[in-house]
Design an enzyme around this catalytic site. Structure first.
Site, PDB file in Angstrom:
ATOM      1  CG  HIS A   1      43.637  91.629 -49.421  1.00 14.41           C
ATOM      2  ND1 HIS A   1      43.806  90.411 -48.817  1.00 14.41           N
ATOM      3  CD2 HIS A   1      42.672  91.453 -50.346  1.00 14.41           C
ATOM      4  CE1 HIS A   1      42.981  89.529 -49.375  1.00 14.41           C
ATOM      5  NE2 HIS A   1      42.277  90.142 -50.303  1.00 14.41           N
TER       6      HIS A   1
ATOM      7  CG  ASP B   1      49.810  92.584 -51.165  1.00  8.28           C
ATOM      8  OD1 ASP B   1      49.890  92.047 -52.288  1.00  8.28           O
ATOM      9  OD2 ASP B   1      48.799  92.521 -50.441  1.00  8.28           O
TER      10      ASP B   1
ATOM     11  CD  GLN C   1      44.101  93.881 -56.853  1.00  7.57           C
ATOM     12  OE1 GLN C   1      43.927  94.076 -58.061  1.00  7.57           O
ATOM     13  NE2 GLN C   1      43.390  92.999 -56.191  1.00  7.57           N
TER      14      GLN C   1
ATOM     15  CE  LYS D   1      44.358  89.143 -56.120  1.00  7.33           C
ATOM     16  NZ  LYS D   1      42.931  88.879 -56.016  1.00  7.33           N
TER      17      LYS D   1
ATOM     18  CB  CYS E   1      39.728  90.588 -48.431  1.00  6.98           C
ATOM     19  SG  CYS E   1      38.935  89.077 -48.919  1.00  6.98           S
TER      20      CYS E   1
HETATM   21  N1  7TS Z   1      46.775  91.452 -51.515  1.00  3.47           N
HETATM   22  C1  7TS Z   1      45.937  92.206 -52.246  1.00  3.47           C
HETATM   23  C2  7TS Z   1      46.202  93.669 -52.389  1.00  3.47           C
HETATM   24  C3  7TS Z   1      44.840  91.614 -52.875  1.00  3.47           C
HETATM   25  O1  7TS Z   1      44.024  92.364 -53.599  1.00  3.47           O
HETATM   26  C4  7TS Z   1      44.619  90.219 -52.709  1.00  3.47           C
HETATM   27  C5  7TS Z   1      43.410  89.553 -53.286  1.00  3.47           C
HETATM   28  C6  7TS Z   1      45.537  89.478 -51.963  1.00  3.47           C
HETATM   29  C7  7TS Z   1      46.594  90.127 -51.366  1.00  3.47           C
HETATM   30  C8  7TS Z   1      45.416  88.009 -51.812  1.00  3.47           C
HETATM   31  O2  7TS Z   1      45.694  87.378 -53.013  1.00  3.47           O
HETATM   32  P1  7TS Z   1      45.508  85.782 -53.176  1.00  3.47           P
HETATM   33  O3  7TS Z   1      45.808  85.542 -54.603  1.00  3.47           O
HETATM   34  O4  7TS Z   1      46.438  85.126 -52.245  1.00  3.47           O
HETATM   35  O5  7TS Z   1      44.071  85.524 -52.804  1.00  3.47           O
HETATM   36  N2  7TS Z   1      42.345  90.389 -53.556  1.00  3.47           N
HETATM   37  C9  7TS Z   1      41.103  90.047 -53.917  1.00  3.47           C
HETATM   38  C10 7TS Z   1      40.104  90.977 -54.202  1.00  3.47           C
HETATM   39  O6  7TS Z   1      40.267  92.206 -54.161  1.00  3.47           O
HETATM   40  N3  7TS Z   1      38.984  90.348 -54.547  1.00  3.47           N
HETATM   41  O7  7TS Z   1      39.196  89.032 -54.472  1.00  3.47           O
HETATM   42  C11 7TS Z   1      40.511  88.824 -54.088  1.00  3.47           C
END
Ligand code: 7TS
Length: 403
Positions: A117, A194, A197, A220, A360
């Site tokens: 990501h 990371d 997910q 999430k 992303c």
């Molecule tokens: N890493 C992964 C693997 C992700 O899927 C996401 C967000 C992030 C980092 C960032 O997370 P945040 O909570 O700091 O935004 N992924 C997604 C997505 O797949 N669709 O919207 C956000």
């Protein structure tokens, strides 16, 4: 399963029952999370760690109680290893701008993967450019898994950090992180996982994994937005400089110099996101009540059903492993002749929420040879009838575009 716990699922969208399949972006929130946050504001609201008065003590207990829940949830050895951040993105940035800044030098290598990501790519790019370090990438194989046979060559004595996603937000691939961590440690590299997910979908044991850093995204995993977690091994966090500075993170301040507070507060400057952290604690209560094994089994059943049904539609291309063993219910696909954006609009007319775009992960989409994909992703409340609605909607869109 547990649908009655999610008030939003009673909503109608365009006159239809909401079918929410955008869980990889953010999950919906169970009643106990919403109530925990309302209860905090209605009965306990005060700033933490700084008041003798009752409300402040209650708020502090609730906030620190959430830290204990996270510690237990990922089996961290010490509670000081749990740092609250604004999200997964900030947790990664924290590591890059503290540990990375101190330890990455000219000529060093940072190893990522081709499925990251942007949050686990762009901060490392900026650091590498600033320091004169080099980014390298573990490639994907034809079954959408990492080419592990390249590891030995890719991790060199110059590799200081291996940073990779536990589960791809596009492909759904579950990476064999334990193996990769071992290989990295053998050559003296640090590892950041990371887990944005993974949290709330599969069980995570940071001690068993041996990760140096592990990152979670609260929203999430049924928690509120604006809160995430950085787990770091205590001895590493202890040697890291502060990320942000100001109130709360100091022990003593003089006109010219200051000293830092103990962990975890050294890395949590300013007034914390108290209500959201408490909400995250309630989300963990919810997941524990359902049980991660039940979550995993349910999502596996739903995912296998979707893969089977999508497989029956001609012209559907799925980007991700075929087998349920090494993937979770994040399914990116394209339907020949139907632009993903149009597919999402048609599904929305039927009350079905999916995501489209590059999710992303632009370099990964370039590798897939497409600009965008449609993505359906699942959570504990999704049912077989949700999937039937999705499949029916996809068939309708194909008929509309291709007849
Ligand atoms: N890493 C992964 C693997 C992700 O899927 C996401 C967000 C992030 C980092 C960032 O997370 P945040 O909570 O700091 O935004 N992924 C997604 C997505 O797949 N669709 O919207 C956000």
């Amino acid at each position: 399963m547990f649908n009655s716990n999610f008030p939003i699922l009673k909503r109608k969208i365009n006159g239809r029952r909401l079918v929410y399949l955008d869980n990889a972006s953010t999950t919906q929130k169970p009643q106990n999370v919403i109530l925990a946050m309302t209860d905090f504001y209605e009965h306990h609201n005060a700033n933490i760690h700084r008041g003798i008065h009752t409300l402040s003590q209650e708020a502090t207990q609730m906030y620190e109680g959430a830290r204990d829940k996270v510690q237990k949830f990922i089996n961290a050895k010490y509670r000081e290893e749990i740092i609250f951040t604004s999200g997964a993105t900030e947790a990664i940035n924290l590591v890059v701008w503290t540990w990375g800044h101190e330890n990455i030098k000219r000529g060093d290598e940072i190893l990522l993967t081709e499925m990251e990501h942007h949050s686990n790519l762009v901060p490392w790019q900026i650091l590498a450019r600033k320091k004169g370090a080099k980014l390298k990438f573990i490639p994907l194989n034809e079954t959408w898994n990492l080419k592990l046979e390249t590891l030995n060559k890719l991790i060199t004595r110059r590799t200081k950090m291996v940073a990779l996603t536990h589960i791809s937000n596009v492909l759904g691939t579950i990476n064999p992180v334990e193996k990769i961590i071992k290989a990295a440690h053998k050559k003296g590299a640090m590892v950041l996982i990371d887990g944005a997910q993974a949290g709330g979908h599969i069980s995570v044991d940071v001690q068993k994994l041996g990760a140096d850093f592990y990152v979670l995204s609260g929203h999430k995993m049924y928690g509120p937005t604006g809160v995430g977690v950085l787990y770091g091994r205590k001895e590493i966090l202890e040697n890291m400089p502060p990320y942000q500075s100001g109130g709360h993170m100091i022990r003593s301040v003089d006109w010219q110099n200051s000293t830092w507070n103990d962990l975890p507060w050294k890395l949590e400057a300013g007034t914390a996101n108290i209500a959201d952290v408490i909400g995250l604690g309630a989300a963990i209560d919810f997941i524990n009540k359902v049980g991660l094994r039940a979550v995993k089994n349910h999502e596996l059943r739903i995912m296998n059903y979707v893969l089977r049904e999508l497989g029956k539609i001609s012209g559907i291309e799925i980007y991700g492993p075929e087998s349920g063993k090494d993937r979770i219910g994040v399914i990116s696909f394209n339907a020949a002749g139907v632009p993903p954006h149009d597919l999402a609009s048609i599904l929305d007319q039927r009350g079905i929420a999916i995501r489209t775009g590059h999710h992303c992960a632009m370099p990964l989409h370039r590798k897939l040879g497409v600009e965008s994909t449609a993505r359906a992703s699942f959570a504990i409340y999704n049912t077989k009838s949700d999937i039937d609605a999705l499949i029916k909607g996809i068939k309708y869109a194909i008929q509309l575009f291709c007849s």
